[in-house]
Design a protein around this motif. Sequence first.
Motif, short mmCIF file in Angstrom:
data_model
loop_
_atom_site.label_atom_id
_atom_site.label_comp_id
_atom_site.label_asym_id
_atom_site.label_seq_id
_atom_site.Cartn_x
_atom_site.Cartn_y
_atom_site.Cartn_z
N ARG A 1 73.29 -73.46 14.60
CA ARG A 1 72.42 -73.37 13.44
C ARG A 1 71.95 -75.01 14.23
NH1 ARG A 1 73.92 -71.48 9.15
NH2 ARG A 1 75.61 -72.95 8.43
N THR B 1 65.06 -77.59 17.76
CA THR B 1 63.32 -77.34 16.95
C THR B 1 62.84 -78.79 17.23
OG1 THR B 1 63.55 -75.17 16.16
CG2 THR B 1 62.03 -76.46 15.39
N ALA C 1 70.09 -75.06 17.45
CA ALA C 1 68.53 -75.16 17.09
C ALA C 1 67.53 -75.64 16.56
CB ALA C 1 68.78 -73.71 16.42
N ARG C 2 68.37 -76.10 15.44
CA ARG C 2 67.51 -77.32 14.83
C ARG C 2 67.35 -78.49 15.48
NH1 ARG C 2 64.26 -76.71 10.91
NH2 ARG C 2 65.51 -76.19 9.98
N ASN D 1 64.48 -62.96 13.69
CA ASN D 1 66.01 -64.00 14.19
C ASN D 1 66.30 -64.83 15.24
OD1 ASN D 1 67.41 -63.00 11.76
ND2 ASN D 1 67.71 -60.96 12.84
N VAL D 2 66.40 -66.25 14.98
CA VAL D 2 67.22 -66.85 16.72
C VAL D 2 67.83 -65.94 17.59
CG1 VAL D 2 67.54 -69.28 16.80
CG2 VAL D 2 66.38 -69.43 14.89
N MET E 1 70.48 -67.73 20.56
CA MET E 1 70.52 -68.76 21.13
C MET E 1 70.61 -67.71 23.23
SD MET E 1 70.59 -71.10 18.80
CE MET E 1 71.73 -71.84 19.80
#
Length: 125
Positions: free
Chosen positions: A84, A91, A87-88, A111-112, A114
């Motif tokens: 998480r 982004t 990903a943040r 959904n994300v 990876m």
Amino acid sequence: MEAGEDLQPIFLHDKDHKTYIGTSLKPDDQEAIGKTLTKNADLFAWTAADMPGVKSNVITHRLSVYKEARPIAHKKRKLGEERRKAAREETDKLVQAGFIQKAHYTTWLANVVMVKRRMVNGECV
């Protein structure tokens, strides 16, 4: 270069700025490619912020969402704390560089996902 062959790094500026070429190339070709890459190192974009001035009509992607479409709710997948955070961070980098912006849709789209990078000599490529 063949899929799955061994790669060797070519350092362009320093240890953080490198690319890879295949080891199956002839030594003369490796040298020529290495010289060309080093000579043109200023053309590489290492982050999204390194590409200012790219026209948005060239890179813009929009999702076509039909207002009449019935929303289908997928099960929410939870990412672990480490994923998480990664990903943040990615982004946020793209938002700061102006490559992406928030979009507000009436339904959740996906959904994300990876994607694991390939390892070469103990380093991600």
